[in-house]
Design a protein around this motif. Structure first.
Motif, PDB file in Angstrom:
ATOM      1  N   HIS A 136       1.021  -1.224  -0.023  1.00 14.80           N
ATOM      2  CA  HIS A 136      -0.102  -0.028   0.062  1.00 14.80           C
ATOM      3  C   HIS A 136       0.724   1.116  -0.133  1.00 14.80           C
ATOM      4  N   LEU A 158       0.965   3.859   3.836  1.00  9.61           N
ATOM      5  CA  LEU A 158      -0.574   4.333   4.711  1.00  9.61           C
ATOM      6  C   LEU A 158      -1.250   3.317   4.999  1.00  9.61           C
ATOM      7  N   PRO A 200      -4.572   1.499   4.905  1.00 10.61           N
ATOM      8  CA  PRO A 200      -5.740   1.389   4.010  1.00 10.61           C
ATOM      9  C   PRO A 200      -7.137   1.869   4.745  1.00 10.61           C
ATOM     10  N   GLY A 201      -8.186   2.351   3.964  1.00  9.45           N
ATOM     11  CA  GLY A 201      -9.243   2.556   4.694  1.00  9.45           C
ATOM     12  C   GLY A 201     -10.193   1.734   5.008  1.00  9.45           C
ATOM     13  N   GLN A 229      -9.012   0.420   8.379  1.00 14.92           N
ATOM     14  CA  GLN A 229      -9.503   1.299   9.521  1.00 14.92           C
ATOM     15  C   GLN A 229     -11.104   0.877   9.922  1.00 14.92           C
ATOM     16  N   PHE A 263     -12.130  10.182   4.983  1.00 16.80           N
ATOM     17  CA  PHE A 263     -10.662  10.068   5.133  1.00 16.80           C
ATOM     18  C   PHE A 263      -9.967  11.291   4.932  1.00 16.80           C
ATOM     19  N   GLU A 287      -6.649  12.539   6.868  1.00 15.02           N
ATOM     20  CA  GLU A 287      -5.290  12.468   6.929  1.00 15.02           C
ATOM     21  C   GLU A 287      -4.835  11.145   7.004  1.00 15.02           C
ATOM     22  N   PRO A 288      -3.588  10.744   6.305  1.00 17.14           N
ATOM     23  CA  PRO A 288      -3.267   9.479   6.277  1.00 17.14           C
ATOM     24  C   PRO A 288      -2.688   9.078   7.593  1.00 17.14           C
ATOM     25  N   ILE A 289      -2.872   7.761   7.986  1.00 16.61           N
ATOM     26  CA  ILE A 289      -2.141   7.090   8.975  1.00 16.61           C
ATOM     27  C   ILE A 289      -1.164   6.362   8.746  1.00 16.61           C
ATOM     28  N   ARG A 290       0.062   6.690   9.009  1.00 17.19           N
ATOM     29  CA  ARG A 290       1.359   6.379   8.654  1.00 17.19           C
ATOM     30  C   ARG A 290       1.843   5.177   9.625  1.00 17.19           C
ATOM     31  N   HIS A 337      -7.983  11.679  11.670  1.00 15.65           N
ATOM     32  CA  HIS A 337      -7.464  11.126  10.401  1.00 15.65           C
ATOM     33  C   HIS A 337      -8.733  10.506   9.471  1.00 15.65           C
ATOM     34  N   SER A 338      -9.959   9.964  10.266  1.00 16.51           N
ATOM     35  CA  SER A 338     -10.777   9.401   9.586  1.00 16.51           C
ATOM     36  C   SER A 338     -12.092   9.386  10.436  1.00 16.51           C
TER      37      SER A 338
END
Length: 122
Positions: A34, A40, A42-43, A46, A72, A74-77, A110-111
């Motif tokens: 990904h 990041l 993936p949605g 999450q 969604f 901000e990305p979660i890293r 983030h989401s």
């Protein structure tokens, strides 16, 4: 076995709400492929985690019946610390979730979303 869930740092459970502090470990299987140069979370992962932890902590129904709202932002890293807030509304059979973190004393969302849950399909 490949790791699919984050490390749980802290859990706070109330009657219809749960807050989990999670470390999104860099070696999670879901990061593989990904985006090689900008990994990041993936949605779909999450959403899966929100459902999993709602069942585990709030005794929410196991059957996913659809998303009503999802954003969604901000990305979660990898290796981030995030807070997952879950709220179960049993009357409406809806689960609200939000992933957030803190950066420079600011809350970053983030989401977030709402999903419909229930028992076996009618």
């Amino acid at each position: 076995m490949e790791q699919r869930k984050p490390t749980i740092i802290r859990t706070d459970i109330k009657e219809h709400q749960a807050t989990l502090e999670l470390k999104v470990d860099a070696d999670l299987l879901d990061f593989q492929g990904h985006f090689t140069h900008f990994p990041l979370l993936p949605g779909v992962t999450q959403i899966d985690w929100a459902l999993h932890y709602a069942i585990e902590t709030l005794n929410a129904p196991r059957v996913f019946k659809g998303m009503e709202v999802i954003k969604f932002q901000e990305p979660i890293r990898p290796n981030m610390l995030v807070t997952l807030e879950l709220t179960w509304d049993s009357a409406k059979q809806k689960l609200a979730f939000k992933y957030a973190s803190t950066r420079d004393e600011q809350t970053i969302v983030h989401s977030s979303g709402k999903m419909k849950l229930g028992e076996k399909s009618e």
